[in-house]
Design a protein around this motif. Structure first.
Motif, PDB file in Angstrom:
ATOM      1  N   GLY A   1       0.788  -1.223   0.000  1.00 20.30           N
ATOM      2  CA  GLY A   1       0.000   0.000   0.000  1.00 20.30           C
ATOM      3  C   GLY A   1       0.822   1.276   0.000  1.00 20.30           C
ATOM      4  O   GLY A   1       0.280   2.357   0.166  1.00 20.30           O
ATOM      5  N   LEU A   2       2.116   1.160  -0.209  1.00 20.89           N
ATOM      6  CA  LEU A   2       2.983   2.341  -0.242  1.00 20.89           C
ATOM      7  C   LEU A   2       2.967   2.972  -1.627  1.00 20.89           C
ATOM      8  O   LEU A   2       2.780   2.290  -2.627  1.00 20.89           O
ATOM      9  N   ARG A   3       3.204   4.278  -1.673  1.00 25.31           N
ATOM     10  CA  ARG A   3       3.290   4.970  -2.955  1.00 25.31           C
ATOM     11  C   ARG A   3       4.671   5.525  -3.205  1.00 25.31           C
ATOM     12  O   ARG A   3       4.957   6.037  -4.261  1.00 25.31           O
ATOM     13  N   ARG A   4       5.554   5.428  -2.228  1.00 21.91           N
ATOM     14  CA  ARG A   4       6.909   5.971  -2.345  1.00 21.91           C
ATOM     15  C   ARG A   4       7.894   4.805  -2.443  1.00 21.91           C
ATOM     16  O   ARG A   4       7.874   3.901  -1.626  1.00 21.91           O
ATOM     17  N   VAL A   5       8.773   4.867  -3.455  1.00 23.18           N
ATOM     18  CA  VAL A   5       9.740   3.798  -3.693  1.00 23.18           C
ATOM     19  C   VAL A   5      11.117   4.420  -3.854  1.00 23.18           C
ATOM     20  O   VAL A   5      11.268   5.466  -4.482  1.00 23.18           O
ATOM     21  N   ARG A   6      12.133   3.775  -3.297  1.00 22.69           N
ATOM     22  CA  ARG A   6      13.506   4.263  -3.405  1.00 22.69           C
ATOM     23  C   ARG A   6      14.344   3.226  -4.157  1.00 22.69           C
ATOM     24  O   ARG A   6      14.348   2.057  -3.819  1.00 22.69           O
ATOM     25  N   PHE A   7      15.046   3.692  -5.193  1.00 22.95           N
ATOM     26  CA  PHE A   7      15.991   2.883  -5.957  1.00 22.95           C
ATOM     27  C   PHE A   7      17.345   3.564  -5.859  1.00 22.95           C
ATOM     28  O   PHE A   7      17.525   4.661  -6.382  1.00 22.95           O
ATOM     29  N   ASP A   8      18.271   2.924  -5.184  1.00 21.80           N
ATOM     30  CA  ASP A   8      19.610   3.472  -4.957  1.00 21.80           C
ATOM     31  C   ASP A   8      19.499   4.884  -4.375  1.00 21.80           C
ATOM     32  O   ASP A   8      19.142   5.039  -3.227  1.00 21.80           O
ATOM     33  N   THR A   9      19.785   5.904  -5.163  1.00 19.45           N
ATOM     34  CA  THR A   9      19.738   7.286  -4.670  1.00 19.45           C
ATOM     35  C   THR A   9      18.482   8.026  -5.114  1.00 19.45           C
ATOM     36  O   THR A   9      18.276   9.177  -4.743  1.00 19.45           O
ATOM     37  N   GLU A  10      17.653   7.396  -5.903  1.00 21.25           N
ATOM     38  CA  GLU A  10      16.457   8.044  -6.445  1.00 21.25           C
ATOM     39  C   GLU A  10      15.216   7.602  -5.675  1.00 21.25           C
ATOM     40  O   GLU A  10      15.018   6.420  -5.424  1.00 21.25           O
ATOM     41  N   GLU A  11      14.377   8.553  -5.316  1.00 21.89           N
ATOM     42  CA  GLU A  11      13.127   8.260  -4.625  1.00 21.89           C
ATOM     43  C   GLU A  11      11.974   8.792  -5.454  1.00 21.89           C
ATOM     44  O   GLU A  11      11.982   9.949  -5.891  1.00 21.89           O
ATOM     45  N   ILE A  12      10.983   7.940  -5.683  1.00 21.10           N
ATOM     46  CA  ILE A  12       9.840   8.310  -6.512  1.00 21.10           C
ATOM     47  C   ILE A  12       8.569   8.116  -5.696  1.00 21.10           C
ATOM     48  O   ILE A  12       8.397   7.089  -5.038  1.00 21.10           O
ATOM     49  N   GLU A  13       7.677   9.103  -5.760  1.00 23.71           N
ATOM     50  CA  GLU A  13       6.374   8.968  -5.116  1.00 23.71           C
ATOM     51  C   GLU A  13       5.311   9.000  -6.206  1.00 23.71           C
ATOM     52  O   GLU A  13       5.235   9.937  -6.999  1.00 23.71           O
ATOM     53  N   TYR A  14       4.490   7.956  -6.238  1.00 21.76           N
ATOM     54  CA  TYR A  14       3.429   7.844  -7.232  1.00 21.76           C
ATOM     55  C   TYR A  14       2.153   8.460  -6.675  1.00 21.76           C
ATOM     56  O   TYR A  14       1.878   8.378  -5.486  1.00 21.76           O
ATOM     57  N   ARG A  15       1.373   9.104  -7.540  1.00 17.32           N
ATOM     58  CA  ARG A  15       0.163   9.788  -7.108  1.00 17.32           C
ATOM     59  C   ARG A  15      -0.917   8.818  -6.640  1.00 17.32           C
ATOM     60  O   ARG A  15      -1.642   9.099  -5.700  1.00 17.32           O
ATOM     61  N   ASN A  16      -1.043   7.703  -7.347  1.00 21.94           N
ATOM     62  CA  ASN A  16      -2.095   6.751  -7.006  1.00 21.94           C
ATOM     63  C   ASN A  16      -1.709   5.353  -7.470  1.00 21.94           C
ATOM     64  O   ASN A  16      -0.648   5.149  -8.068  1.00 21.94           O
ATOM     65  N   ASP A  17      -2.580   4.403  -7.211  1.00 19.42           N
ATOM     66  CA  ASP A  17      -2.300   3.014  -7.569  1.00 19.42           C
ATOM     67  C   ASP A  17      -2.220   2.816  -9.078  1.00 19.42           C
ATOM     68  O   ASP A  17      -1.449   1.998  -9.558  1.00 19.42           O
ATOM     69  N   ALA A  18      -2.993   3.587  -9.823  1.00 19.47           N
ATOM     70  CA  ALA A  18      -2.972   3.451 -11.283  1.00 19.47           C
ATOM     71  C   ALA A  18      -1.599   3.824 -11.849  1.00 19.47           C
ATOM     72  O   ALA A  18      -1.105   3.169 -12.773  1.00 19.47           O
ATOM     73  N   ASP A  19      -0.985   4.868 -11.302  1.00 26.61           N
ATOM     74  CA  ASP A  19       0.358   5.252 -11.744  1.00 26.61           C
ATOM     75  C   ASP A  19       1.372   4.170 -11.400  1.00 26.61           C
ATOM     76  O   ASP A  19       2.268   3.865 -12.188  1.00 26.61           O
ATOM     77  N   LEU A  20       1.235   3.586 -10.226  1.00 24.96           N
ATOM     78  CA  LEU A  20       2.127   2.515  -9.808  1.00 24.96           C
ATOM     79  C   LEU A  20       1.941   1.294 -10.702  1.00 24.96           C
ATOM     80  O   LEU A  20       2.920   0.675 -11.138  1.00 24.96           O
TER      81      LEU A  20
END
Length: 71
Positions: free
Chosen positions: A22-41
């Motif tokens: 249920g998280l919308r924020r993901v971190r890959f190495d040094t980059e962090e991405i926050e998705y607006r909603n489940d559809a974007d994810l």
């Protein structure tokens, strides 16, 4: 090429794990991405799946079937 696939697979695993929890924020190495909603994810997951499939040399094909009664 396998290094690229391994990186993409790791990102895909992270996205799937985030979506399942249920998280919308993901971190890959040094980059962090926050998705607006489940559809974007879900769209990001689908994009990574396509990119991994393309690295394997497999291509998607469309097959059209036609039928008639024979007259």
């Amino acid at each position: 090429m396998s290094e690229i696939v391994a990186t993409l697979q790791a990102q895909l695993d992270g996205l799937r794990e985030a979506r399942a929890s249920g998280l919308r924020r993901v971190r890959f190495d040094t980059e962090e991405i926050e998705y607006r909603n489940d559809a974007d994810l879900a769209a990001a997951i689908a994009d990574l799946e396509r990119r991994i499939a393309n690295c394997g040399g497999r291509r998607l094909h469309t097959v059209k079937l036609y039928s008639s009664k024979g007259f």
